[in-house]
Design a protein around this motif. Structure first.
Motif: not given
Lengths: 277, 347
Positions: A239-240, A242, A248-252, B251, B283, B286
């Motif tokens: 997943n993306k 950072k 950073c909260g984005r790959c979940n 975030c 955000f 991909h």
């Protein structure tokens, strides 16, 4: 202060053209101590910096059985990967890692292994493949099912040839319909269907796969049909990311952070996840 | 029983003594006609009328943007140096009890496995002085998430205002006790005999909200397909304002800012950690074009899940403290408590 976001400097020792817009870098740490002491496990990933543009996340595509360097493979698709792509042999870039969990390879000793990969999903699987081939006697039969959109998009062509030539590896290559060339000797069809065709036995076997989310979903079905139990099926999710370290909260995927609690999961875990990938 | 007493007229002295020692004194003051947390130098700057500052004080430990490393790219190669944060003694005065409860939530994320010392080193030197609320507005809902204007979670020193505008002082933490001891000239030993505490205002608990039911609903992965999400959150325009004012939203993005890039010209730059928001469409996008949260309701659902599932489940901490900032700031009037109520009603 311990700065968890500070990369290490690495030198690009070699560059390999893998496919259109896809390159591999062989990287060595500039710091001698780190070069000698760096360790990682198969399945882990890192964050790679093009200074001035930022960081991108890729798996470590080499095997920990090969010491002294790491390799990454990436497709040029955005700002950072574009900047990395433009770097040359001898240039410096950044690396943070290794992060994440790993494939529990010690538990697989004596078992047959089937590897399934789609497109640029082969790099993380390649780390496992070389880890296995470098201590071949520890494992049973090895089957690799690899597909890409077109013949040109198949990565690691030299290694595919090498695996093809080995008599202790069964390699099945495929391209999507329309992606074949006149001289293409491999299969034509999508990875899940070709996998079913191989009729690989699930008896005492482990399946390891990586590919786009849609492929993962269909391969899970195909493996089910072949008789693989979910706990014997492993995948590595991307997943993306950072930060790579759970902040950073984005790959979940729902409540599961890929960077901290993955990227390696069994199909049991994948099927329990929220439909968020 | 209060531990000490603070006269309104002594706040100026407290500000001066914090600043003289090299510290920062942050308190609600007006900016763009609204109360915000500001670094102030005199008691005259204090806003006496605020209910809750518009911004969260999370920026004192987690700034909107900060440099984490510097690099130079020259003919002789790459130079890279990480930044250090030693933190600065900082007092946040007049924080509200709801918000104070959020710091341990932030800390739980920033210390999960890997310790983000940019955050922890600042927090170590932060003293939080809360004032129990004597005013509230329609957006306050702390009581609905099991907090109250009397809560002292996350507070180092808790104040209650008296009719005369002075404060009864309760030291809550060791840090708070040390702070009071250090400034014993303003924190008097005994309140005046005639000090009467102003009544604390308790926002009414929203009856239709059942946190247990919300938790149960969110724990079931099947809820993802529930039409409740697009229905309730369709009007969200994805501006991300709610996340920026939220005291528990953590975030961020990591980006480089450089004077140039590529070519043969040497250049230099900074690597920064910047606030980001899960409400933005790119955000989670991909490189392949695939986006796990490709529509706004999925992004909104993620934020709600973060507050009422991820934080409580992963970190045993509060994802929502009921400060109501997201409600006040939302340009399309999407009220998180309405979603909480609607979900509480689901079977």
């Amino acid at each position: 202060m311990n700065n968890i976001y500070l990369p290490q400097l690495v030198t690009i020792e070699d560059i390999y053209e893998e496919a259109p817009d896809v390159r591999s870098f062989r990287l060595v740490f500039k710091d001698k101590f780190l070069r000698d002491s760096f360790e990682f496990k198969t399945g882990q990933f890192g964050l790679y910096s093009a200074f001035g543009l930022g960081e991108s996340t890729f798996c470590i595509a080499s095997s920990p059985t090969r010491k002294g360097y790491i390799q990454c493979t990436f497709r040029r698709s955005g700002r950072v990967t574009g900047g990395l792509y433009d770097l040359s042999i001898g240039d410096t870039m950044g690396f943070r890692g290794p992060y994440g969990n790993c494939f529990p390879m010690d538990e697989w000793k004596g078992k047959d292994l089937v590897f399934i990969a789609g497109g640029i999903g082969l790099p993380p699987v390649r780390s496992v493949i070389w880890n296995v081939l470098d201590r071949r006697e520890d494992f049973g039969k090895v089957t690799i099912v690899y597909g890409a959109k077109t013949v040109a998009d198949l990565v690691y062509k030299n290694e595919l040839e090498h695996w093809e030539a080995r008599n202790d590896v069964r390699l099945v290559q495929t391209v999507d319909p329309g992606g074949e060339t006149p001289g293409w000797k491999g299969k034509i069809g999508f990875v899940p269907a070709i996998l079913e065709e191989t009729a690989t036995s699930a008896e005492n076997a482990i399946a390891v796969m990586c590919g786009p989310p849609i492929m993962i979903k269909y391969v899970l079905n195909a493996l089910g049909k072949l008789g693989f139990a979910d706990e014997d099926v492993y995948t590595t999710l991307e997943n993306k990311m950072k930060c790579g370290v759970g902040k950073c909260g984005r790959c979940n995927v729902g409540d599961i952070y890929i960077c901290k609690e993955g990227p390696v999961y069994t199909a049991v875990e994948v099927k329990r996840m929220y439909n968020d990938f | 029983m209060p531990d000490n007493f603070l006269k309104r007229r002594d706040i100026g002295k407290l500000i001066a003594s914090v600043r003289d020692a090299g510290g920062r004194f942050v308190a609600p003051a007006l900016a763009a006609r609204q109360a915000v947390y500001k670094d102030i130098s005199s008691a005259e700057e204090l806003d006496d009328d605020y209910i809750l500052p518009r911004n969260s004080y999370k920026e004192l430990v987690f700034p909107q943007t900060e440099v984490i490393a510097d690099f130079t790219i020259g003919k002789d190669g790459v130079g890279l140096k990480g930044r250090d944060v030693t933190g600065r003694d900082t007092v946040v005065f007049g924080a509200r009890p709801c918000e104070a409860a959020s710091l341990e939530s932030l800390r739980s994320v920033f210390t999960w496995g890997f310790i983000d010392e940019f955050c922890t080193k600042r927090e170590d030197r932060l003293v939080v002085i809360t004032i129990a609320c004597t005013k509230a507005d329609g957006a306050c809902f702390c009581t609905t998430v099991d907090l109250s204007p009397k809560s002292v979670t996350g507070s180092d020193v808790a104040l209650s205002e008296t009719d005369a505008g002075d404060y009864l002082v309760h030291s809550v933490s060791e840090k708070g006790k040390a702070f009071i001891a250090k400034h014993s000239d303003v924190f008097k030993a005994k309140p005046s005999a005639d000090a009467v505490v102003k009544p604390i205002i308790m926002p009414e608990r929203i009856k239709g909200v059942d946190l247990e039911k919300i938790k149960k609903f969110l724990s079931d992965t099947a809820h993802y397909e529930n039409p409740v999400w697009p229905e309730l959150t369709r009007k969200c325009i994805g501006c991300g304002a709610c996340t920026y004012v939220c005291p528990t939203c953590h975030c961020f993005d990591i980006t480089d800012e450089a004077t140039a890039y590529g070519g043969k010209t040497p250049f230099e730059g900074e690597r920064r950690k910047n606030w980001d928001a899960c409400q933005f469409d790119n955000f989670t996008l991909h490189a392949s074009g695939h986006n796990p949260r490709d529509t706004q309701f999925k992004r909104w659902r993620n934020r709600f899940m973060c507050k009422f599932n991820y934080y409580p489940k992963k970190f045993s901490s509060k994802g929502c403290v009921g400060c109501g900032r997201c409600i006040r700031v939302c340009p399309v009037r999407l009220d998180i408590t309405e979603v909480m109520e609607a979900i509480s009603k689901r079977p």
